[in-house]
Structure formats: structure tokens, C-alpha cells
Design an enzyme around this catalytic site. Structure first.
Site, mmCIF file in Angstrom:
data_model
loop_
_atom_site.group_PDB
_atom_site.id
_atom_site.type_symbol
_atom_site.label_atom_id
_atom_site.label_comp_id
_atom_site.label_asym_id
_atom_site.label_seq_id
_atom_site.Cartn_x
_atom_site.Cartn_y
_atom_site.Cartn_z
ATOM 1 C CB CYS A 92 -0.977 -0.049 1.171
ATOM 2 S SG CYS A 92 -2.341 1.108 0.989
ATOM 3 C CG HIS A 227 -3.360 -3.568 3.359
ATOM 4 N ND1 HIS A 227 -2.318 -3.021 4.069
ATOM 5 C CD2 HIS A 227 -4.012 -2.523 2.801
ATOM 6 C CE1 HIS A 227 -2.330 -1.706 3.946
ATOM 7 N NE2 HIS A 227 -3.348 -1.368 3.174
ATOM 8 C CD GLU A 229 -0.826 -5.580 6.030
ATOM 9 O OE1 GLU A 229 -0.676 -6.114 4.911
ATOM 10 O OE2 GLU A 229 -1.085 -4.376 6.181
#
Lengths: 276, 792
Positions: A92, A227, A229
Site C-alpha cells: 500500500c 494488504h 497482512e
């Protein structure tokens, strides 16, 4: 197992805000990870097994997203490590920084060939937080090896994204042609049946050719807008994404809440790549 | 030298009344004549300019709760076996779970930022988030989520453009602040009503987590009474922004003044807050390692003066500050602004002098505050004294000198309360053309209060921190993992219907609690604590004060009456909250009374948390709760009957508790596959939403009401009444056993029908039937949804 010195360094620029969950995601596959502040001495990167630039709003997105951090002194060391083949992932805002630093696509050394422009969405504008589907692009990189041989959901994974400027664009014909012929295209937004997403909402921001992530010629640097994660554990998967992952989540029990989610593969691929 | 100069004194006694009035108006001081007399008595002399400004803020409704305190005290239960800190601190703290031998607490704060958001929507809403997260951070906690209950005017009403600008601005402000700070937004609720045309409501809730041993108090530590302690100010350079903000929040808004009062709105800076938060974590950890006691408080209403005097007072010490040591922008700020401005992104710390260098180095060198943000940094601005006096110096002159007890003396009013005759029994207007059930359903689904709100939520980052389990719009409450790696989750829901409160303010309070608790129960959560934000008109109007008292009484009764814990023994504590008065139209008409309740519950294992959609064909659909034949306060009445002032159903708290306990147990044992409460729009809308929530798997339902009480009532009543029951999908395999459980617990229930594999909603009742396809429902709810138009 991993390299001798072992730590993955997560760089904390002022204003980033995903550093802790990024460390947890790296640790979830057994990697050792550590946060280094932007003003840390360059030596901290010397022995880094890999480097991750996490998401957030580095330097308040002053001027435009990623551009100030791209000129931060520590980026010299990041680029130097990247040139040695050290894996570097920008998520990002981290992707925005890598693009602004010219680390990807790396067609010409040091050139800034791409930009991440404001999202182009019908009847709305600005920040957009949702889940999309992602598939592997033609260019291989160390972080995306897990896609190879994936049968489920037509070779796609569900993944969240949240940004206001995520549209890969270029003004250069040369760059456009190279991207069009798939050079450096590591990740693409996809439809549920595995086609490259052309329009909203499957392509969430109007990115050229449906590009979600770009790698360098060496395949050790990845700039990706979604993302991983935030999709590293099963509990994070919402039912509305459908397909295999929604079903797996639906039958989850307490002990499986923290088993891998669809984004874990990026970190797992890094671990495997480092172990080789 | 150490004397107050005559020129700094405001001569209250010898100034003639008109001149004094002019002076106070010029200075934006809203203290009343009787309050000035009281100040004079307290000081034993005339106050200085600075002192007068301090009291203007400390005695504002916002800070002093001068009208509300007695009522809150009388009705609200604030204690419980798990409450660590109740109201009175910046945030409430309640014990939540134990993991690896450590006790972890949930921290909760709830406030309003109504007036600032009306005047400057983006900044007002953003600083609303900025302020509420500071309240949680300053307890030593990490903020793990925010929510915002929002109330806007009628987007098709008298002020179409302004209402739309405010909606977009508020959403933008919330997004800008929370997204950049890295705090997930878990939604809240959003309703529109003409009563908020001139006065929107922007309430903000923040949720945090802290180990019980790490809770920090906003007070001078005991050690400050014997050791040398410095007072450090950290954060943004002090400027004139937000000067008089608390007083502004406690006044009526009038159209002409809105422009002038923009300066009372603070300026948000989430970037600086993020870096400050990171640096503060290091400071607090270092203090803990070294065993150093420190005091830590955010600067909110009243700025430096309020924060420091309150910390000193709470710790039984005095404080002496040199306003010249405060970094200012511009440097020429007058002392009363330095002392009282509400510049955002600042904290005050009381630390032992030998620890001061560590604090300064962390903020200024390690995190480079002065380098990354012009004028920001940590600076010693004074010291703790033992004489209990609060002294401020400016250019070497004493501009405030009083005992801390005097500065923090409260003020209280006994307001007159007069019951307003509710307009009950008003006849329903017959709609010109009575809508068919199909048309009514589709219009309700696309109406602004019911339609899909994802366009709004998608502006917010609800994924950051990676804790999300159920996001805004996916179920009746949001759920997040409390500690990564641990299956316990926090479920947070909102309740508050001004449509109910407008008919009966007591029921408004009662319903707000029941609705919030029910919402949390629908995702499998047991509520541990609630907070409230009480939004009303002018408390000096006896009818408004009555509405307020009734609302608080309702909240108190519901919190005491709901027994939903596993043991079924305790009620629910109210651990924090806020009162917002003077919400009214330009013509002085008060807003509809709006008590809003946020409930936070615990889910032992978040794997049971599923969205509200149907899960599979062939399940039983059952209504938990009793049908009440009343259109009072319903969306159907608002849209088609011109509003009906009929008394809404009175919840039976014993029954309600039994329903909630059964519901949570059913979800925990996984026999209940989906649950959704009947609220805005009534039962048909609830069923449609559950069907839409089953996407992309696609499950429909067939409902037969002929043998239920709903089949007897006239059709609109049955299908669109908002009686507060819960529709649950029950796994056919477990239905027989579950039926026994329902009967054993005396839980009222009615069989509705079952889920089907074809994507349509089929309903039969006495004298009619309905079949709607999922596509038609989806078009109404999503693409034709009126909210989308506000953002296009």
C-alpha cells in the site's frame, strides 16, 4: 533455516500505521521481524534478510503519497539492499514509496516510470476499503510463488485493500508497452472466475491493465496495493468473498481462527525463498 | 513581582451592567451574572482575564455537567464486579479477559462533536475522532476501534444542499482522521430526520485495550508530593484554534454565529497524533521499566489550564506554569489563549525531574517531532509545587493565582423539569394511495434510513490492525479479535431511536439500551458495559430537561433490569458517557430527544461470529420475542402514514433478558446459524436483509404467518411493525432440542417458516401473499439506495 542473520526489517516512517500487524504476519510463518525507525542508522539494513515497507500515510502523504519517504535517507540503503537481491516488499503506502523511489518496474535504472494515481471509480471518489480478488500476473517474484499450482477459486485469492491512490498509471509509451507485454506485472485484480478484472468493482481503482502489484526484473522487489497482512489469519476472512475461503471460515472453530488466511502465502513464499 | 497587576484584573463589581455585558460578549464569555458573583466569592477578589476564561470553560455545560450531574447520579448504575474505572476519568475501564496470566481491560469513551460538525463538518468530525481516541490513549491504552453514531437532517427536506454537504463532510472527516491514525472504524449507525436539519449529531465512540497493571491515571502521582516533578507539554504548537470550544459546545447555534464560531472548532492532525502515539508508547514503557510514576493526560476542553489543574488537584499538589515556555504559533498569543486554547494533538505529563531528559529525548530526538512537524515537540512548561496553588506566569507577570480547589470547584444547577404531554392517540393519516406490500417493502429498502450503507463505510479503513471479524454492515454489531492470537473477541453495537424517544422519552432511553444489547447478542456477545451520549435541546427549557431526565431514567432502568451475564445476576454498568445540550433548530425548536447507547460485549470464541445472512436452505426460521401491534416510531409510519405518535411497545426486561441469554447460548452451541433484530423497517425488511446477506451463496426463505399473531393483525402492522424481536435461522438438526430450551427458559417464540434454495422471499399471511426475487431486493437496497445519491 533462513539466512544467517535472519531479521526481516519493517521500516517505520513517520505516519505509517500497519507496522505491527506486518510484523505479526511475518512472524506467523516463522520469520524473525523487527521494526526500524526511519532515522535508524543505515547499518540496521546491512544484514536484513528482507525488508518490508508497511502501509499507512508516511509523512502525511505530503505532496503526494509516498514521495517524501522515497527521498528519505534510509531509502538509499533500501535500494542498495534491493540491488543486492535482498527481497523488498512495499504494501500500500509502501508500494507508493517503492514506485516513487523507482524501485519498480526497474525498466531503466533509477527512472520513475510509474505513478499511483487517485482511484478512478464510477459515482464515487476518494478512499475505498473493500475486499477484491487477486491472481498472479505473468511476471514471477519471490513473494508470489504460492500462486503456482493453486487450483481453488480459479487460481485467485480474496484480499482486502484500502487506499485513495492505488491506480497504477504511466505517461510513457515505452512503459505502457512493456506493462502491456506483461513485463513486471506480478499481480492482477481478478474476477471470481479467474479473468483479469477490467472494471469496477473487480478492478477497484481503474488501474491500467488491472495491475495490483509490480515487481522488478530481478523478481526480488514487489510493490502491491492490497494488504496481505490483513488476510493472514482465517478469522479475517469475511463471508461475502465467497468461494473456498468463505467456506473454510464458516466451518472454523476456536483452534482454527489463527490458521492461515489467503494472504499468508506472500509471507510463506518469502520464507521459502529465503530458505533456498 | 509576584503580585497580580491591576491591568490584568477584570473589575466585576464597579463596571456597569451594560458595559460588562458588552465586554463578556466581546470576549465570547458566556458566564451568567450569578456565576460571576460566585467566582468573586471563590477568589475573594476580582478575577484576572485568564482566570475568567478558565472558569468560562470549566463551568461550561460541556465540562461541568452543571445541569445534568444530579440526574446522572440519581439514575445510572456505574459500578459492577468488573468495573475498574467508571465515569469521572477520561474513559471507563472494565476487566475483559485474562491471557497468559495477565488481566486485560477494555477501555471505552463516548462523546459528541455535534456543534463543530454542523459548522465545519470535515474538521468537526475529524477532531471528534481525534478527541475521543486521546481520551483512551491517555489511560495508557491502545485504541483498537472507533464507531460513530450519526444523525443528519432530511436530505430531501428544507436544507437539501446543506444536509448533503454535512453528510459528505462528516464522513470525509471521520475517514481522514481514523484512516491516517491507523484506527479501524467499526461503523456505528446513521439515521436521517428533519429534526436534525440545523443541528446534526456526530457522536464518537472509542474502544481500547490495556493490561490492568498498565492503566495510567490522569493525576499527579503520589511521589510528586515529595519529589521534584516537572510538567511537560508535548505535541502540536499551541495556537488559537479551538479557543472556547467547550463553551461553544454548550451554547445554542444560531445561523449568523456559525461563521464567527468556526474559530472555536479545532484543527485535526492525525499524522502528528500517530507519531505522538508511537513515541508515547516508548515513554510509558521506559517509565514502567524504570519504575517511575508519571501522570499523563490529554489536552481537551480548556487546554493547558484544565488538564494541569485537574491533574494537580487529583494528586493533591499545586502547579506553576510559565506560559512563555509554551511553544506558540504565533508567538504573540495572549495569555488567556495560551492557557485555554483547545489546540489538538497535545498531552501533559507530570514526570520526576531526573526522568525529564528521557522524555524530551524520546519525543524530540528519537521521534524527531520538531523536525517532522513545524513547531511540534516536548517542552518543560512548569513544575509541581506543594502549596496547592495553581499559578500561571506570562512575561514574568502572574496572570492566575488560586488554590487548585478553587480552580476545580464545580457548579451545579437544579433545572426545572416539566412533563410534555405526549401526542398519543393521534389518528393515522390515511395515505393517498395505500402502497402494496411489495411497493412498501422496496421503498423501505431503498429509503435513506434503511438502504445499504456500504458506500459510507467503504470510506473508512475497517481492516487496519488486522483484528476485524465482522465489519460494519455485516451484522448487527461489529466484532474484532481483542488480542491477536486469542479467540476472545469484542462485539460492539449501538442503540438509539429518536423516533421512539420523541413519542416517549423514557422509552427512548430504555430502548436505546435494549437495542444496543440486542445488537451485540445477535453476534454472540454478552454485554459487559455500556456508554451513553445524551443529545438534547436546551436544558433551561423545562420540557427539554424533562425529556433528558426521562431518557436517563430509562437507560438506568434498562441497565439494572437486564440480567444477561452467565450467572444472570448483575445488571450492566454505564462506565463512561457525555451529555450534549443546546441541540436545536435555528428557530429554537429542540432536536428530537436522542439518547444513544454504545454496548461492548465479550465473545468467548469469535469463530461463532457469522454475518447476518442466511447460511443454508432447509433451516428453521423463528421469531424470538413477542409481537406488539404498534406502528409507533416506525419507518413505515414515517414514509407512508405521515408519522404516527403511537406509544411504542414497552420492553419487558425479564423477557428481554431471557431472549438474549437464549440467543447467545444458541449461537455459542452453533444451533443458531444467523440472527438479526427487527428494527428499522420491521420484520419483512429484516428477512430481506438476511437474504441479501447470504450473497454470494444465495439463500431465500418462505414464511407463513397465518398461524401466528402477526397473521391476525392488519398486514402493514404485522409486516412493518418495529417491535424489537429477533429473527433467527436454526439448524434443522438441532431444532427439536432448541425448542425444548426455548420452552424451559420461557422464551417467547413463533415459527415463521424456513430457508430455501431459490433466491426469493415468499411470505403468506391472512388475505395476502408476496414473492420478491433477490434481484429486486438487491436493486432497491443497493443500487437504488438513496444513500448512494448523497455521494454521487
Amino acid at each position: 533455516m533462513t539466512t544467517q542473520n535472519g531479521h526481516v526489517i519493517v521500516i517505520q516512517f513517520p505516519g505509517v500505521n500497519c507496522e505491527y500487524e506486518t510484523v505479526r504476519a511475518l512472524e506467523s510463518v516463522g520469520l524473525r521481524a523487527r521494526i526500524a525507525r526511519w532515522n535508524a542508522r543505515p547499518e540496521v539494513l546491512r544484514d536484513a534478510a528482507a525488508i518490508v515497507l508497511p502501509g499507512g500515510f508516511s509523512y502525511q502523504d505530503r505532496i503526494r503519497a509516498g514521495v517524501v519517504a522515497a527521498k528519505d535517507q534510509i531509502m538509499d540503503s533500501v535500494l542498495e539492499a534491493a540491488s543486492r537481491g535482498v527481497p523488498v516488499m512495499g504494501i500500500c503506502n509502501g508500494a507508493q514509496i517503492l514506485v516513487e523511489a523507482g524501485a519498480v518496474p526497474g525498466y531503466q535504472t533509477g527512472a520513475i516510470d510509474l505513478a499511483l494515481a487517485p482511484n478512478d471509480m464510477p459515482d464515487r471518489s476518494g478512499y475505498y476499503c473493500t475486499w477484491v480478488r487477486l491472481k498472479k500476473g505473468p511476471a514471477s517474484c519471490i513473494f508470489t510463488a504460492f500462486f503456482d499450482g493453486m487450483q481453488d477459486d480459479a487460481g485467485t485469492i480474496p484480499i482486502p485493500l484500502a487506499h485513495a491512490e492505488g491506480r497504477f498509471v504511466t505517461a510513457s509509451h515505452m512503459v505502457s508497452e512493456k506493462l502491456g507485454s506483461n513485463e513486471g506485472v506480478a499481480l492482477l485484480y481478478a474476477t471470481t472466475d479467474g479473468r483479469t478484472a477490467e472494471s469496477f468493482p473487480d478492478n477497484p481503482n481503474g488501474s491500467v491493465f488491472g495491475i495490483a502489484g509490480v515487481t522488478n526484473p530481478g523478481g526480488n522487489v514487489l510493490a502491491l496495493m492490497p494488504h496481505p497482512e490483513r488476510a493472514t489469519w482465517l478469522h479475517q476472512v469475511p463471508r461475502r468473498v465467497g468461494g473456498r475461503w468463505a467456506k473454510t471460515r464458516e466451518s472454523a472453530r476456536a483452534e482454527s481462527l489463527f490458521t492461515p488466511g489467503p494472504g499468508r502465502g506472500f509471507f510463506e513464499s518469502l520464507r521459502k525463498g529465503l530458505a533456498q | 513581582m509576584d503580585e497580580i497587576r491591576t491591568q490584568d484584573i477584570v473589575n466585576l463589581e464597579d463596571t456597569d451592567a451594560d458595559e460588562l455585558k458588552r465586554f463578556l460578549a466581546e470576549q465570547n464569555i458566556s458566564l451568567k451574572p450569578n456565576e460571576l458573583v460566585r467566582i468573586r466569592e471563590l477568589f475573594g477578589r476580582d478575577p484576572t482575564h485568564v482566570e475568567l476564561h478558565i472558569f468560562n470553560i470549566m463551568w461550561s455545560e460541556h465540562c461541568s455537567y452543571k445541569s445534568s450531574r444530579a440526574v446522572l447520579k440519581k439514575y445510572l448504575p456505574t459500578t459492577g464486579p468488573n468495573v475498574v474505572l467508571g465515569p469521572g476519568e477520561d474513559a471507563g475501564v472494565v476487566r475483559f479477559c485474562t491471557w497468559n496470566g495477565k488481566d486485560y481491560c477494555l477501555v471505552m469513551a463516548h462523546e459528541s462533536h455535534n456543534h463543530p460538525s454542523q459548522v465545519l463538518p470535515v474538521e468537526g468530525a475529524a477532531t471528534g475522532i481525534g478527541g475521543i481516541v486521546r481520551d483512551v490513549y491517555c489511560m495508557g491504552a491502545d485504541v483498537i476501534g472507533v464507531m460513530d453514531p450519526l444523525r443528519f437532517g432530511d436530505p430531501e427536506g428544507r436544507h437539501t444542499k446543506r444536509v448533503r454537504d454535512i453528510v459528505r463532510g462528516v464522513v470525509d472527516g471521520i475517514a481522514q482522521y481514523g484512516n491516517a491514525l491507523g484506527v479501524p472504524n467499526y461503523g456505528g449507525d446513521t439515521y436521517f430526520d428533519a429534526s436534525y436539519d440545523d443541528n446534526c449529531l456526530v457522536n464518537v465512540v472509542a474502544l481500547g485495550i490495556v493490561a490492568e497493571e498498565d492503566v495510567i491515571r490522569s493525576r499527579a502521582p503520589d511521589a510528586a508530593r515529595s519529589e521534584r516533578y516537572d510538567i511537560i507539554l508535548v505535541g502540536k504548537p499551541t495556537d488559537a484554534s479551538g479557543f472556547g470550544g467547550a463553551a461553544f459546545a454548550s451554547e445554542r447555534l444560531s445561523g449568523d454565529e456559525e461563521k464567527e464560531r468556526q474559530e472555536a472548532v479545532q484543527v485535526p492532525d492525525p499524522f502528528l497524533k500517530r507519531v505522538l502515539t508511537e513515541a508515547t508508547k516508548v515513554v510509558l514503557a521506559e517509565a514502567k521499566t524504570r519504575g517511575v510514576s508519571i501522570g499523563f493526560k490529554d489536552l481537551g476542553a480548556g487546554g493547558i489550564s484544565c488538564a494541569v489543574s485537574e491533574m494537580a488537584h487529583a494528586g493533591g499538589v499545586g502547579a506553576e506554569l510559565d506560559l512563555d515556555c509554551v511553544v506558540k504559533s504565533p508567538d504573540t498569543l495572549p495569555p488567556e489563549i495560551i492557557a485555554c486554547s483547545e489546540t489538538q494533538e497535545r498531552y501533559a505529563l507530570f514526570v520526576p525531574s531526573d526522568f525529564t531528559p528521557v522524555v524530551l529525548k524520546t519525543y524530540n530526538d528519537d521521534f524527531e517531532l520538531p523536525h517532522i512537524y513545524s513547531g511540534a515537540g516536548a517542552y518543560v512548561i512548569g513544575r509541581v509545587t506543594r502549596d496547592m496553588r495553581f499559578r500561571l506566569r506570562h512575561r514574568s507577570h502572574l496572570v492566575c493565582d488560586a488554590h487548585v480547589d478553587v480552580i476545580t470547584t464545580g457548579i451545579e444547577y437544579e433545572r426545572e423539569s416539566r412533563a410534555r404531554q405526549p401526542n398519543l392517540g393521534a389518528s393515522e393519516k390515511t395515505p393517498p394511495v395505500k402502497p402494496t406490500v411489495r411497493k412498501a417493502l422496496l421503498e423501505l429498502l431503498s429509503s435513506v434510513n434503511i438502504a445499504d450503507k456500504s458506500i459510507l463505510f467503504q470510506h473508512y479503513d475497517s481492516e487496519v490492525q488486522g483484528r476485524a471479524v465482522l465489519r460494519p454492515g455485516e451484522a448487527d454489531a461489529a466484532v474484532a479479535v481483542f488480542l491477536p492470537g486469542h479467540p476472545v473477541g469484542i462485539a460492539a453495537g449501538i442503540g438509539g431511536s429518536s423516533q421512539v424517544a420523541a413519542v416517549d422519552p423514557y422509552l427512548g432511553g430504555l430502548w436505546a439500551v435494549c437495542e444496543a444489547v440486542r445488537n451485540v447478542a445477535c453476534v454472540g456477545g454478552r454485554v459487559l458495559a455500556v456508554t451513553d451520549c445524551l443529545n438534547y435541546g436546551d436544558p433551561e427549557q423545562p420540557e427539554v430537561f424533562w425529556e433528558f431526565s426521562e431518557g436517563v431514567r430509562g437507560i438506568g432502568d434498562a441497565c439494572r433490569g437486564l440480567e444477561i451475564s452467565k450467572s444472570g445476576k448483575h445488571g450492566i454498568p454505564v462506565i463512561s458517557g457525555n451529555v450534549s445540550f443546546y441541540n436545536q433548530s435555528e428557530k429554537g425548536q429542540p432536536i428530537a430527544p436522542t439518547p444513544i447507547v454504545a454496548a461492548a460485549g465479550r465473545v468467548d470464541d469469535v469463530s461463532i461470529c457469522q454475518n447476518l445472512g442466511f447460511k443454508k436452505p432447509g433451516s428453521k426460521l423463528v421469531l424470538l420475542g413477542e409481537f406488539h401491534d404498534s406502528m409507533g416510531g416506525s419507518e413505515y409510519a414515517r414514509l407512508f402514514l405521515g408519522g404516527v405518535a403511537q406509544r411504542p411497545p414497552v420492553p419487558d426486561l425479564k423477557r428481554e433478558s431471557s431472549i438474549i441469554r437464549t440467543l447467545v447460548a444458541g449461537l455459542e452451541s452453533r444451533v443458531i446459524l444467523a440472527a438479526h433484530d427487527i428494527s428499522h423497517g420491521g420484520m419483512l425488511v429484516t428477512l430481506a436483509e438476511m437474504m441479501l446477506g447470504s450473497k454470494p451463496f444465495g439463500t431465500g426463505c418462505t414464511i407463513d404467518l397465518k398461524n401466528t399473531p402477526m397473521g391476525e393483525a392488519s398486514r402493514e402492522r404485522a409486516l412493518f411493525t418495529e417491535f424489537g424481536g429477533i429473527v433467527v435461522e436454526i439448524d434443522a438438526k438441532g431444532w427439536a432440542d432448541f425448542q425444548t430450551t426455548l420452552d424451559q427458559n420461557n422464551t417467547p417464540w413463533h415459527a415463521l417458516g424456513e430457508t430455501t434454495g431459490d433466491c426469493s422471499l415468499s411470505v403468506r399471511w391472512n388475505g395476502g401473499e408476496l414473492d420478491v426475487s433477490v434481484e429486486d431486493l438487491d436493486t432497491a437496497y443497493r443500487s437504488a439506495g438513496e444513500l448512494n445519491r448523497l455521494f454521487a
